[in-house]
Design a protein around this motif. Structure first.
Motif, PDB file in Angstrom:
ATOM      1  N   ILE A 175       0.927  -1.166   0.065  1.00 45.52           N
ATOM      2  CA  ILE A 175      -0.048   0.228   0.142  1.00 45.52           C
ATOM      3  C   ILE A 175       0.748   1.186   0.009  1.00 45.52           C
ATOM      4  O   ILE A 175       0.629   2.187  -0.789  1.00 45.52           O
ATOM      5  N   PHE A 176       1.780   1.161   0.716  1.00 43.43           N
ATOM      6  CA  PHE A 176       2.794   2.458   0.924  1.00 43.43           C
ATOM      7  C   PHE A 176       3.527   2.672  -0.618  1.00 43.43           C
ATOM      8  O   PHE A 176       3.698   3.714  -1.039  1.00 43.43           O
ATOM      9  N   ALA A 177       3.804   1.582  -1.020  1.00 38.25           N
ATOM     10  CA  ALA A 177       4.621   1.551  -2.369  1.00 38.25           C
ATOM     11  C   ALA A 177       3.586   2.307  -3.354  1.00 38.25           C
ATOM     12  O   ALA A 177       4.135   3.058  -4.062  1.00 38.25           O
ATOM     13  N   GLU A 178       2.587   1.844  -3.407  1.00 37.30           N
ATOM     14  CA  GLU A 178       1.581   2.288  -4.461  1.00 37.30           C
ATOM     15  C   GLU A 178       1.154   3.978  -4.012  1.00 37.30           C
ATOM     16  O   GLU A 178       1.327   4.707  -5.023  1.00 37.30           O
ATOM     17  N   ALA A 179       1.220   4.069  -2.859  1.00 38.42           N
ATOM     18  CA  ALA A 179       1.143   5.658  -2.575  1.00 38.42           C
ATOM     19  C   ALA A 179       2.263   6.437  -2.847  1.00 38.42           C
ATOM     20  O   ALA A 179       2.247   7.346  -3.250  1.00 38.42           O
ATOM     21  N   ARG A 180       3.393   6.033  -2.594  1.00 37.56           N
ATOM     22  CA  ARG A 180       4.473   6.578  -3.006  1.00 37.56           C
ATOM     23  C   ARG A 180       4.604   6.658  -4.361  1.00 37.56           C
ATOM     24  O   ARG A 180       5.120   7.726  -5.132  1.00 37.56           O
ATOM     25  N   ARG A 181       4.262   5.825  -5.290  1.00 38.21           N
ATOM     26  CA  ARG A 181       4.089   5.859  -6.842  1.00 38.21           C
ATOM     27  C   ARG A 181       3.247   6.932  -7.294  1.00 38.21           C
ATOM     28  O   ARG A 181       3.428   7.755  -7.992  1.00 38.21           O
ATOM     29  N   LEU A 182       2.124   6.827  -6.443  1.00 36.01           N
ATOM     30  CA  LEU A 182       0.917   8.050  -6.995  1.00 36.01           C
ATOM     31  C   LEU A 182       1.558   9.451  -6.799  1.00 36.01           C
ATOM     32  O   LEU A 182       1.474  10.372  -7.468  1.00 36.01           O
ATOM     33  N   ALA A 183       2.167   9.533  -5.355  1.00 37.40           N
ATOM     34  CA  ALA A 183       2.729  10.745  -5.280  1.00 37.40           C
ATOM     35  C   ALA A 183       3.974  11.366  -6.030  1.00 37.40           C
ATOM     36  O   ALA A 183       3.767  12.480  -6.517  1.00 37.40           O
ATOM     37  N   ASP A 184       4.722  10.225  -6.420  1.00 38.04           N
ATOM     38  CA  ASP A 184       5.969  10.568  -7.242  1.00 38.04           C
ATOM     39  C   ASP A 184       5.468  10.978  -8.819  1.00 38.04           C
ATOM     40  O   ASP A 184       6.057  12.010  -9.284  1.00 38.04           O
ATOM     41  N   GLU A 185       4.182  10.477  -9.072  1.00 38.38           N
ATOM     42  CA  GLU A 185       3.707  10.826 -10.659  1.00 38.38           C
ATOM     43  C   GLU A 185       2.663  12.134 -10.650  1.00 38.38           C
ATOM     44  O   GLU A 185       2.272  12.357 -11.504  1.00 38.38           O
ATOM     45  N   SER A 186       2.518  12.550  -9.294  1.00 34.46           N
ATOM     46  CA  SER A 186       1.355  13.627  -9.286  1.00 34.46           C
ATOM     47  C   SER A 186       2.088  14.851  -9.794  1.00 34.46           C
ATOM     48  O   SER A 186       3.108  15.368  -9.732  1.00 34.46           O
ATOM     49  N   ASP A 187       1.094  15.447 -10.604  1.00 39.54           N
ATOM     50  CA  ASP A 187       1.408  17.107 -10.998  1.00 39.54           C
ATOM     51  C   ASP A 187       1.019  18.049 -10.040  1.00 39.54           C
ATOM     52  O   ASP A 187       1.609  19.179  -9.484  1.00 39.54           O
ATOM     53  N   VAL A 188      -0.209  17.450  -9.195  1.00 44.18           N
ATOM     54  CA  VAL A 188      -0.588  18.451  -7.994  1.00 44.18           C
ATOM     55  C   VAL A 188      -0.749  17.392  -6.782  1.00 44.18           C
ATOM     56  O   VAL A 188      -1.388  16.619  -6.835  1.00 44.18           O
ATOM     57  N   PHE A 189      -0.050  17.792  -5.785  1.00 49.93           N
ATOM     58  CA  PHE A 189      -0.201  17.145  -4.451  1.00 49.93           C
ATOM     59  C   PHE A 189      -0.718  17.888  -3.529  1.00 49.93           C
ATOM     60  O   PHE A 189      -0.469  18.919  -3.119  1.00 49.93           O
ATOM     61  N   LEU A 190      -2.180  17.394  -2.911  1.00 54.54           N
ATOM     62  CA  LEU A 190      -2.587  18.169  -1.869  1.00 54.54           C
ATOM     63  C   LEU A 190      -2.631  17.616  -0.806  1.00 54.54           C
ATOM     64  O   LEU A 190      -3.373  16.561  -0.386  1.00 54.54           O
ATOM     65  N   ALA A 191      -2.135  18.306   0.061  1.00 60.03           N
ATOM     66  CA  ALA A 191      -2.058  17.751   1.660  1.00 60.03           C
ATOM     67  C   ALA A 191      -2.889  18.434   2.529  1.00 60.03           C
ATOM     68  O   ALA A 191      -3.125  19.564   2.798  1.00 60.03           O
ATOM     69  N   VAL A 192      -4.010  17.769   3.117  1.00 60.92           N
ATOM     70  CA  VAL A 192      -5.044  18.190   3.715  1.00 60.92           C
ATOM     71  C   VAL A 192      -5.115  17.607   5.137  1.00 60.92           C
ATOM     72  O   VAL A 192      -5.335  16.539   5.368  1.00 60.92           O
ATOM     73  N   GLY A 193      -5.212  18.515   6.099  1.00 63.92           N
ATOM     74  CA  GLY A 193      -5.526  18.386   7.597  1.00 63.92           C
ATOM     75  C   GLY A 193      -4.597  17.289   8.239  1.00 63.92           C
ATOM     76  O   GLY A 193      -4.801  16.574   9.064  1.00 63.92           O
ATOM     77  N   SER A 194      -3.401  17.486   7.762  1.00 62.91           N
ATOM     78  CA  SER A 194      -2.124  16.530   8.148  1.00 62.91           C
ATOM     79  C   SER A 194      -1.223  17.316   8.677  1.00 62.91           C
ATOM     80  O   SER A 194      -0.809  18.371   8.152  1.00 62.91           O
TER      81      SER A 194
END
Length: 249
Positions: A175-194
């Motif tokens: 799960i973390f590896a997939e999350a990392r891939r999604l973050a890596d490939e994102s053009d916009v990363f939206l961090a909310v309430g963290s």
């Protein structure tokens, strides 16, 4: 906030991939208490040491007794998705958001309608057998504990464990590896309430903002604020719905 929102709208519209990371600040708006805040669960009647994997393995009966009490303190019947959860689900349904990565275990993103949800710390609505891997709905198991079955066991005889990451456990690698891939490939990363202070989730904005836009929406400062392209010190239940309205316009 209007100018920053307009810039975020433009970034999302131009993006091939937008990913959101959510933390406790999204859930507290639904009435779920924070863990570490001033009035957090760990500062009240509960000791985090009681919820370590070592305690579960050595004293599963006592662990489950405390776990049910913790659940009842955190998740009352009035808990339901709020406007921030619903806004993220709307963004996904309209093609503006690829996935939600969440540090929360309450399952509210799924209840709100989000489909691509990566629960880094698991889901408190499930239990898992540590022997056969079978997963079950948690509430009937909690009811068995209330009725005196401690510890609750699977049909195979194995111990049932909350399907969450306990203290002393690592995040699920896949799960973390997939999350990392999604973050890596994102053009916009939206961090909310963290707070963006708890690793390894705190490393995701570094990946997501490498070549794209990092937007942070959180009441309190985070370690990544100085790197953010857009910073919102606003209520997430107001900011995210306002973003949807502008994307719809």
């Amino acid at each position: 906030m209007n100018e920053a929102l307009d810039r975020l709208v433009s970034a999302v519209r131009d993006a091939d991939s937008t990913v959101a990371l959510t933390g406790a600040g999204v859930s507290t708006a639904s009435g779920v208490p924070d863990f570490r805040g001033e009035d957090g669960i760990w500062n009240a009647e509960f000791d985090p040491a009681d919820f370590r994997i070592e305690r579960f393995l050595s004293d599963p009966a006592g662990f489950w007794e405390d776990r049910v009490k913790l659940h009842e303190a955190m998740f009352g019947p009035e808990i339901e998705p709020n406007a921030a959860h619903e806004a993220l689900a709307t963004m996904e349904s309209r093609g503006w958001l690829d996935a939600v990565i969440t540090q929360n275990t309450d399952g509210l993103h799924g209840e709100a309608g989000s489909r691509e949800v990566f629960e880094l710390h698991g889901n408190a609505g499930r239990v898992v057998c540590i022997d056969c891997g079978r997963k079950l709905d948690a509430e009937p198991v909690r009811e068995r504990v209330r009725d005196g079955e401690r510890p609750p066991r699977c049909d195979c005889g194995g111990l049932l464990k909350p399907d969450v990451v306990l203290f002393g456990e690592s995040l699920p690698e896949a799960i973390f590896a997939e999350a990392r891939r999604l973050a890596d490939e994102s053009d916009v990363f939206l961090a909310v309430g963290s707070s963006l202070a708890v690793e390894p989730a705190a490393s995701l904005p570094k990946a997501g903002a490498r070549d794209g836009v990092l937007a942070i929406c959180n009441f309190d400062p985070t370690p990544h604020d100085n790197r953010a392209d857009l910073l919102f010190r606003e209520d997430v239940t107001e900011t995210l719905p306002a973003l949807v309205v502008r994307l719809d316009a």
